[in-house]
Design a protein around this motif. Structure first.
Motif, PDB file in Angstrom:
ATOM      1  N   UNK A 117       0.845  -1.196   0.000  1.00 62.35           N
ATOM      2  CA  UNK A 117       0.000   0.000   0.000  1.00 62.35           C
ATOM      3  C   UNK A 117       0.877   1.242   0.000  1.00 62.35           C
ATOM      4  N   UNK A 118       0.525   2.268  -0.785  1.00 60.96           N
ATOM      5  CA  UNK A 118       1.332   3.486  -0.821  1.00 60.96           C
ATOM      6  C   UNK A 118       1.193   4.282   0.471  1.00 60.96           C
ATOM      7  N   UNK A 119       2.193   5.064   0.824  1.00 57.78           N
ATOM      8  CA  UNK A 119       2.103   5.905   2.022  1.00 57.78           C
ATOM      9  C   UNK A 119       0.983   6.932   1.888  1.00 57.78           C
ATOM     10  N   UNK A 120       0.424   7.324   3.011  1.00 54.68           N
ATOM     11  CA  UNK A 120      -0.617   8.343   3.002  1.00 54.68           C
ATOM     12  C   UNK A 120      -0.004   9.723   2.767  1.00 54.68           C
ATOM     13  N   UNK A 121      -0.853  10.687   2.487  1.00 55.61           N
ATOM     14  CA  UNK A 121      -0.373  12.052   2.259  1.00 55.61           C
ATOM     15  C   UNK A 121       0.326  12.600   3.501  1.00 55.61           C
ATOM     16  N   UNK A 122      -0.234  12.300   4.664  1.00 51.33           N
ATOM     17  CA  UNK A 122       0.357  12.772   5.914  1.00 51.33           C
ATOM     18  C   UNK A 122       1.747  12.188   6.109  1.00 51.33           C
ATOM     19  N   UNK A 123       1.908  10.910   5.777  1.00 51.17           N
ATOM     20  CA  UNK A 123       3.212  10.266   5.904  1.00 51.17           C
ATOM     21  C   UNK A 123       4.214  10.846   4.919  1.00 51.17           C
ATOM     22  N   UNK A 124       3.758  11.161   3.716  1.00 53.21           N
ATOM     23  CA  UNK A 124       4.651  11.750   2.716  1.00 53.21           C
ATOM     24  C   UNK A 124       5.147  13.121   3.144  1.00 53.21           C
ATOM     25  N   UNK A 125       4.319  13.858   3.864  1.00 55.96           N
ATOM     26  CA  UNK A 125       4.686  15.205   4.297  1.00 55.96           C
ATOM     27  C   UNK A 125       5.503  15.203   5.584  1.00 55.96           C
ATOM     28  N   UNK A 126       5.576  14.061   6.254  1.00 50.81           N
ATOM     29  CA  UNK A 126       6.312  13.972   7.515  1.00 50.81           C
ATOM     30  C   UNK A 126       7.808  13.787   7.259  1.00 50.81           C
TER      31      UNK A 126
END
Length: 288
Positions: A257-266
């Protein structure tokens, strides 16, 4: 075999948050006259001269339009898959996909071609006849698409001896609201026993048989629980080492599963996101 799967695969989304791309086709009510300027050809006439010629005229009526077509509903296109494609189907399968998805995810990366007489002849060696049931049911295909990307955490005691058995996987699946039978689960890699802290956060493969036909590989991750257990924050997006070296390549080829938007911004997960993108690129190259 699957007694209940919740929550529902589809959720209602407010229409105010749904973006759509539409085309409006119009035509003029009145045909505008051709302005002729002495000494100038129609294509070379300066705009200022045209504007001067129509000043103080009834030019507003030339801007009246009738709508010919104002809505183009999303429609599906028929495609032939040239390779196994996550979420869409298997190589040679004929699928119907909404056109806005088909172009971006299948046609542009050359994972599929349009279903036409020419392409049917060109790819006749790989085409699966439409009357062949590739999956045991539509829900089985949806289930595989959804859960083939998951990482299932297998929680084990840090103090009491254990050997991983199918019922451990069954218990892990129940956390994801999936109920199965232990006899439908197989652990092909070998015997895994502990407690053993060297196995912490390592992966192995379990195989779930669906409707006595499909075999779904499950990505399972070992976690010890107890007073001195290691805390693995964000473990589900991090890459892990295999328990068995023989399963390394299979685990690399399995979907994630791809990372969530929040995870990408962290910033905390920046290295993990970069590793995920590199894994995704290399996987696409191998499976192409």
């Amino acid at each position: 075999m699957l007694r209940s799967v919740t929550p529902k695969f589809c959720k209602t989304v407010s229409s105010s948050f749904i973006q759509s791309r539409n085309t409006v086709i119009v035509k003029r009510v009145h045909k505008p006259p051709l302005i002729e300027v002495p000494g100038e050809t129609p294509l070379n006439t300066p705009q200022r001269i045209i504007d001067k010629q129509v000043a103080h005229t009834d030019d507003d009526k030339w801007m009246l339009y009738e709508v010919e077509e104002k809505f183009q509903p999303h429609h599906k296109v028929k495609l032939i898959l040239l390779r196994n494609v996550d979420d869409y189907g298997k190589k040679g399968q004929i699928v119907n996909v909404y056109f806005h998805e088909a172009y971006k995810y299948l046609l542009l990366p050359k994972f599929a071609v349009y279903h036409s007489e020419e392409n049917i002849e060109a790819f006749k060696d790989i085409i699966i006849p439409e009357d062949v049931n590739v999956y045991s049911s539509e829900s089985a295909q949806t289930f595989i698409s959804r859960y083939s990307k998951r990482v299932f955490d297998v929680c084990l005691n840090l103090d009491v001896p254990w050997i991983i058995e199918p019922w451990h996987i069954k218990a892990s699946l129940r956390k994801h609201k999936v109920w199965v039978k232990s006899e439908d689960i197989e652990i092909p890699g070998g015997k895994i026993e502990g407690p053993d802290v060297s196995l912490e956060n390592k992966e192995f493969i379990a195989i779930l048989t669906i409707n006595n036909k499909e075999q779904l590989k499950l990505r399972c991750r070992i976690h010890h629980i107890g007073e001195d257990a290691v805390k693995n924050y964000g473990w589900y997006i991090k890459q892990a080492e295999p328990v068995w070296e023989s399963e390394r390549q299979d685990l690399l080829d399995m979907n994630r599963a791809p990372p969530s938007r929040k995870q990408k911004e962290s910033k905390e997960f920046a290295a993990d996101i970069e590793a995920f993108n590199q894994w995704k690129y290399e996987r696409e190259q191998r499976l192409a």
